[in-house]
Design an enzyme around this catalytic site. Structure first.
Site, PDB file in Angstrom:
ATOM      1  N   GLU A 129      -8.535  -7.107  -1.591  1.00  0.00           N
ATOM      2  CA  GLU A 129      -8.751  -7.399  -0.166  1.00  0.00           C
ATOM      3  C   GLU A 129     -10.189  -7.089   0.234  1.00  0.00           C
ATOM      4  OE1 GLU A 129      -5.350  -5.240   1.304  1.00  0.00           O
ATOM      5  OE2 GLU A 129      -4.045  -6.783   0.469  1.00  0.00           O
ATOM      6  N   GLY A 175       1.494  -8.696  -1.868  1.00  0.00           N
ATOM      7  CA  GLY A 175       2.110  -9.101  -0.598  1.00  0.00           C
ATOM      8  C   GLY A 175       2.894 -10.400  -0.645  1.00  0.00           C
ATOM      9  N   GLY A 218       2.026  -1.149  -1.865  1.00  0.00           N
ATOM     10  CA  GLY A 218       1.472  -1.433  -0.544  1.00  0.00           C
ATOM     11  C   GLY A 218       2.578  -1.430   0.493  1.00  0.00           C
ATOM     12  N   GLY A 219       3.036  -2.628   0.865  1.00  0.00           N
ATOM     13  CA  GLY A 219       4.025  -2.804   1.938  1.00  0.00           C
ATOM     14  C   GLY A 219       5.194  -1.826   1.876  1.00  0.00           C
ATOM     15  N   SER A 271       3.532  -6.389  -4.894  1.00  0.00           N
ATOM     16  CA  SER A 271       4.941  -6.640  -4.549  1.00  0.00           C
ATOM     17  C   SER A 271       5.942  -5.723  -5.249  1.00  0.00           C
ATOM     18  CB  SER A 271       5.295  -8.107  -4.811  1.00  0.00           C
ATOM     19  OG  SER A 271       4.571  -8.933  -3.936  1.00  0.00           O
ATOM     20  N   HIS A 284     -10.392  -3.043  -4.521  1.00  0.00           N
ATOM     21  CA  HIS A 284      -9.164  -3.740  -4.114  1.00  0.00           C
ATOM     22  C   HIS A 284      -9.505  -5.197  -3.782  1.00  0.00           C
ATOM     23  CE1 HIS A 284      -5.547  -4.884  -2.012  1.00  0.00           C
ATOM     24  NE2 HIS A 284      -4.962  -3.811  -2.547  1.00  0.00           N
ATOM     25  N   ASN A 330      -0.400   2.785  -0.733  1.00  0.00           N
ATOM     26  CA  ASN A 330      -1.569   2.201  -0.063  1.00  0.00           C
ATOM     27  C   ASN A 330      -1.126   1.669   1.293  1.00  0.00           C
ATOM     28  OD1 ASN A 330      -3.849   0.835   0.701  1.00  0.00           O
ATOM     29  ND2 ASN A 330      -3.750  -0.746  -0.880  1.00  0.00           N
ATOM     30  N   TRP A 331      -1.447   2.423   2.322  1.00  0.00           N
ATOM     31  CA  TRP A 331      -0.997   2.052   3.675  1.00  0.00           C
ATOM     32  C   TRP A 331      -1.843   0.952   4.300  1.00  0.00           C
ATOM     33  CZ3 TRP A 331       1.166   6.449   7.292  1.00  0.00           C
ATOM     34  CH2 TRP A 331       2.364   6.928   6.735  1.00  0.00           C
ATOM     35  N   LYS A 332      -2.934   0.592   3.624  1.00  0.00           N
ATOM     36  CA  LYS A 332      -3.845  -0.432   4.153  1.00  0.00           C
ATOM     37  C   LYS A 332      -4.188  -0.115   5.621  1.00  0.00           C
ATOM     38  CE  LYS A 332      -2.117  -3.594   0.738  1.00  0.00           C
ATOM     39  NZ  LYS A 332      -1.927  -4.937   0.277  1.00  0.00           N
ATOM     40  N   GLU A 378      -3.755  -5.331 -10.554  1.00  0.00           N
ATOM     41  CA  GLU A 378      -3.084  -5.980  -9.423  1.00  0.00           C
ATOM     42  C   GLU A 378      -3.412  -7.476  -9.425  1.00  0.00           C
ATOM     43  OE1 GLU A 378      -2.186  -3.189  -5.972  1.00  0.00           O
ATOM     44  OE2 GLU A 378      -4.280  -3.687  -5.755  1.00  0.00           O
TER      45      GLU A 378
HETATM   46  P1  PGA Z   1       1.905  -4.881  -1.921  1.00  0.00           P
HETATM   47  O1  PGA Z   1       0.397  -4.412  -1.978  1.00  0.00           O
HETATM   48  O2  PGA Z   1       2.747  -3.839  -2.587  1.00  0.00           O
HETATM   49  O3  PGA Z   1       2.210  -4.993  -0.443  1.00  0.00           O
HETATM   50  O4  PGA Z   1       1.990  -6.193  -2.628  1.00  0.00           O
HETATM   51  C1  PGA Z   1      -0.139  -3.781  -3.099  1.00  0.00           C
HETATM   52  C2  PGA Z   1      -1.609  -3.530  -2.895  1.00  0.00           C
HETATM   53  O5  PGA Z   1      -2.313  -4.394  -2.390  1.00  0.00           O
HETATM   54  O6  PGA Z   1      -2.127  -2.456  -3.186  1.00  0.00           O
END
Ligand code: PGA
Length: 250
Positions: free
Chosen positions: A101, A174, A232-233, A211, A99, A11-13, A168
């Site tokens: 976010e 994050g 994500g990150g 994470s 998600h 997930n590159w956001k 999640e």
């Molecule tokens: P993260 O994000 O690996 O940076 O914690 C995961 C996500 O939000 O999909």
């Protein structure tokens, strides 16, 4: 035991530009190895890169997904929005929905349910995110939250063949903090229990997200019921993403 048909979602956001696509070569090289024959990798870049990714991924085993979509399935005067039809035409087969976010920006269970239905209409697959906030965890209402998110998000959906759940915990995204083994085991078991309660198929795959890195990936993936990781990150750096895949698929 680590299973060898794990799903890895990158997930590159809201990151990445055209030049970053070539970084994926490292991942393409890795999966040439027969050892990784059964794993599935889904890249979810921003909308603006979907078509470029799908051109780049042509004739490879890599899959493409979007990170969200508009809830209306037909074309129309909806300025600034992108629906499942448009996403499909850009070559994506998956869409992340629910998600945290986006929930955090006001997305409700009802809206997520409408989005899921619009995606199913286009016969695309959904990575449906659920998870409790830190306050909900402290109040010990995680089970109730997961039950509400699943029952309302999947309301009216009979066939879950195209649904993948991503658990999640919001507080883990994050933050560098992941749930303890016991906590994760318990929550995955509860998700399965809730799915059963609402007569959703037991075969629905459950991913973990929050994470994930190359140090914790192996441990997390060994937990019973976890069929993959949503990263994500760490997925923005191909070397880190490759390390996660390697550590998990041994
Ligand atoms: P993260 O994000 O690996 O940076 O914690 C995961 C996500 O939000 O999909």
């Amino acid at each position: 035991m680590t299973n060898n048909n794990m799903i890895f979602v990158a997930n590159w956001k809201m990151h990445g530009n055209f030049n970053d696509i070539s970084k994926v070569k490292t991942v393409l090289n890795l999966i040439k190895n027969k050892k990784y024959k059964k794993i599935k990798i889904i890249y979810c870049p921003p909308f603006t890169l979907l078509k470029s990714f799908s051109n780049y991924f042509n004739n490879t085993k890599l899959n493409i997904g979007a990170q969200n979509c508009y809830y209306k399935s037909d074309y129309g005067p909806y300025t600034g929005n992108v629906n499942a039809k448009l996403i499909k035409s850009a070559g994506a087969k998956y869409i992340i929905l629910g998600h945290s976010e986006n929930r955090n920006e006001g997305e409700t269970d009802l809206l997520i349910n409408q989005k899921i239905k619009s995606v199913l209409k286009e016969k695309l697959s959904i990575i449906f995110c659920i998870g409790e906030t830190i306050d909900e965890k402290k109040k010990k209402i995680t089970f109730q939250v997961l039950k509400r998110q699943i029952s309302k998000g999947l309301k009216g959906i009979k066939n879950t063949n195209k649904i993948i759940i991503a658990y999640e915990p919001v507080w883990s995204i994050g933050s560098g903090i992941i749930p303890s083994r016991n906590e994760l085991e318990k929550n995955i078991k509860n998700i399965k229990k809730i799915l059963k309660q609402f007569k959703f198929k037991n075969s629905v795959k459950i991913l973990y997200g929050g994470s994930v890195n190359s140090k914790n990936a192996n441990e997390i993936s060994k937990i019973d019921g976890i069929g993959g990781l949503l990263v994500g990150g760490a997925s923005l750096n191909s070397k880190k993403f490759v390390d996660i895949i390697k550590k998990t698929s041994n």
